[in-house]
Design a protein around this motif. Structure first.
Motif, short mmCIF file in Angstrom:
data_model
loop_
_atom_site.label_atom_id
_atom_site.label_comp_id
_atom_site.label_asym_id
_atom_site.label_seq_id
_atom_site.Cartn_x
_atom_site.Cartn_y
_atom_site.Cartn_z
N ILE A 142 22.76 -51.21 -51.06
CA ILE A 142 21.59 -50.80 -51.84
C ILE A 142 21.78 -51.17 -53.30
CG2 ILE A 142 20.26 -48.81 -52.64
CD1 ILE A 142 20.85 -47.53 -49.89
N ARG A 143 22.99 -50.97 -53.82
CA ARG A 143 23.26 -51.38 -55.21
C ARG A 143 23.12 -52.90 -55.34
NH1 ARG A 143 27.52 -47.67 -54.54
NH2 ARG A 143 29.05 -49.35 -54.37
N GLY A 144 23.51 -53.62 -54.29
CA GLY A 144 23.35 -55.07 -54.30
C GLY A 144 21.89 -55.47 -54.38
N MET A 145 21.05 -54.77 -53.65
CA MET A 145 19.61 -55.04 -53.73
C MET A 145 19.11 -54.82 -55.15
SD MET A 145 18.20 -53.24 -50.23
CE MET A 145 18.93 -53.54 -48.63
N GLN A 146 19.57 -53.75 -55.77
CA GLN A 146 19.15 -53.46 -57.14
C GLN A 146 19.63 -54.54 -58.10
OE1 GLN A 146 20.92 -49.57 -57.22
NE2 GLN A 146 19.04 -48.54 -56.57
N TYR A 147 20.83 -55.05 -57.85
CA TYR A 147 21.34 -56.14 -58.70
C TYR A 147 20.45 -57.38 -58.58
CZ TYR A 147 24.02 -60.26 -59.96
OH TYR A 147 24.39 -61.47 -60.49
N PHE A 148 20.14 -57.77 -57.36
CA PHE A 148 19.34 -58.98 -57.19
C PHE A 148 17.90 -58.78 -57.65
CE2 PHE A 148 22.87 -60.07 -54.34
CZ PHE A 148 23.16 -61.32 -54.89
N LEU A 174 19.00 -59.44 -46.26
CA LEU A 174 17.82 -58.60 -46.08
C LEU A 174 17.35 -58.61 -44.63
CD1 LEU A 174 15.87 -59.37 -49.38
CD2 LEU A 174 17.38 -57.44 -48.84
N ILE A 175 17.58 -59.72 -43.93
CA ILE A 175 17.31 -59.74 -42.49
C ILE A 175 18.17 -58.69 -41.80
CG2 ILE A 175 17.61 -61.08 -40.36
CD1 ILE A 175 16.80 -63.56 -41.99
N PHE A 176 19.46 -58.68 -42.13
CA PHE A 176 20.39 -57.72 -41.54
C PHE A 176 19.98 -56.29 -41.92
CE2 PHE A 176 25.14 -57.88 -40.19
CZ PHE A 176 24.89 -56.94 -39.20
N ALA A 177 19.61 -56.10 -43.17
CA ALA A 177 19.19 -54.76 -43.61
C ALA A 177 17.99 -54.28 -42.81
CB ALA A 177 18.86 -54.78 -45.10
N GLY A 178 17.08 -55.19 -42.51
CA GLY A 178 15.93 -54.83 -41.70
C GLY A 178 16.31 -54.43 -40.30
N LEU A 179 17.30 -55.09 -39.74
CA LEU A 179 17.75 -54.79 -38.38
C LEU A 179 18.38 -53.40 -38.28
CD1 LEU A 179 19.34 -58.23 -37.38
CD2 LEU A 179 17.18 -57.27 -36.56
N LEU A 182 17.50 -50.42 -43.09
CA LEU A 182 17.93 -50.14 -44.46
C LEU A 182 16.95 -50.86 -45.39
CD1 LEU A 182 20.21 -48.82 -46.13
CD2 LEU A 182 21.39 -51.03 -46.08
N PRO A 183 15.88 -50.18 -45.80
CA PRO A 183 14.81 -50.84 -46.55
C PRO A 183 15.20 -51.16 -47.99
CG PRO A 183 14.35 -48.51 -46.39
CD PRO A 183 15.59 -48.75 -45.55
N ILE A 184 14.53 -52.15 -48.54
CA ILE A 184 14.65 -52.44 -49.96
C ILE A 184 14.03 -51.27 -50.72
CG2 ILE A 184 13.97 -54.01 -51.82
CD1 ILE A 184 13.65 -56.19 -49.66
N PRO A 185 14.73 -50.71 -51.72
CA PRO A 185 14.14 -49.61 -52.49
C PRO A 185 12.79 -49.99 -53.07
CG PRO A 185 16.48 -49.82 -52.99
CD PRO A 185 16.11 -51.02 -52.15
N GLY A 186 11.88 -49.04 -53.08
CA GLY A 186 10.53 -49.32 -53.54
C GLY A 186 10.44 -49.75 -54.98
N ASP A 187 11.41 -49.33 -55.81
CA ASP A 187 11.35 -49.72 -57.21
C ASP A 187 11.92 -51.12 -57.46
OD1 ASP A 187 13.99 -49.09 -56.73
OD2 ASP A 187 14.22 -47.74 -58.45
N CYS A 188 12.41 -51.77 -56.42
CA CYS A 188 12.92 -53.15 -56.56
C CYS A 188 11.75 -54.12 -56.39
CB CYS A 188 14.02 -53.42 -55.54
SG CYS A 188 15.55 -52.52 -55.84
N THR A 189 10.80 -54.04 -57.31
CA THR A 189 9.55 -54.78 -57.14
C THR A 189 9.74 -56.29 -57.17
OG1 THR A 189 9.16 -54.54 -59.52
CG2 THR A 189 8.15 -52.90 -58.06
#
Length: 217
Positions: A142-148, A174-179, A182-189
């Protein structure tokens, strides 16, 4: 050439996307290795890839190339015009840096979460699990998603101005996260908008179906 893979696997997806981007899909035979049955851990497959992971590229001369980055490097260099791994020394450095970050901070973290904190591939494959470690890696992803998300607020692609292997690696994560739900946080617009845009690329949209005509069952 042969590609040993699994149609819906997030790591094989990286090579499938690269194949499509380089218009090489028709030049490979896809050989399905069933992850859920543990076929990637059998002696026959381990003889091809010591690590017991997918995908693996087998060349016509019998050479075996494992690891997504190495396979993508090979495919990108075939025509002498690298478009995914960088044409200049600077671009190569930045793309490889960002792709490695995507592996460490996102894709591999999701993988550890899947194998340790969920049922994973089942008891016949998951011989050891450490749930605490798995949940730590979930939080890291999740922190990685926020970084990107921060990266993509300032540029259109993960490594700069053009689509590259770095984007493919984040897509795999993100494909793996979907499987694993593990959703992308909503504030990661920015990340959400980028990922929606990536879904419009034929290489991403058709990554599963591209092997159907030749895939062995």
């Amino acid at each position: 050439m042969k590609i040993y893979d699994w149609p819906t696997g997030p790591y094989p997806a990286r090579v499938r996307i690269a194949l499509a981007e380089k218009t090489l899909g028709s030049e490979v035979e896809f050989v399905s290795v069933d992850l859920w049955k543990g076929e990637h851990k059998t002696p026959a497959f381990l003889a091809k890839n010591y690590s017991g992971t997918l995908p693996v590229l087998e060349l016509d001369d019998g050479t075996l190339i494992a690891e997504c980055t190495a396979i993508t490097e090979y495919l990108d260099a075939l025509d002498g015009v690298p478009t995914l791994t960088g044409g200049s020394a600077r671009d190569k450095g930045v793309i490889h840096m960002m792709s490695k970050r995507a592996e460490i901070e996102l894709l591999d973290a999701v993988s550890v979460y899947f194998h340790h904190a969920t049922p994973g591939l089942g008891p016949n494959v998951e011989l050891y699990q450490n749930a605490e470690w798995g949940f730590r890696q979930r939080d890291k992803a999740i922190r990685g998603m926020q970084y990107f998300d921060g990266v993509l607020q300032d540029q259109p692609y993960v490594a700069g101005e053009t689509f590259s292997m770095a984007d493919i690696t984040v897509i795999g994560g993100l494909i793996f996260a979907g499987l694993v739900d593990l959703p992308i946080p909503g504030d990661c617009t920015a990340l959400l908008a980028w990922y929606a845009r990536m879904q419009e690329r034929p290489s991403v949209r058709n990554r599963v179906s591209m092997s159907e005509p030749t895939q062995k069952q």
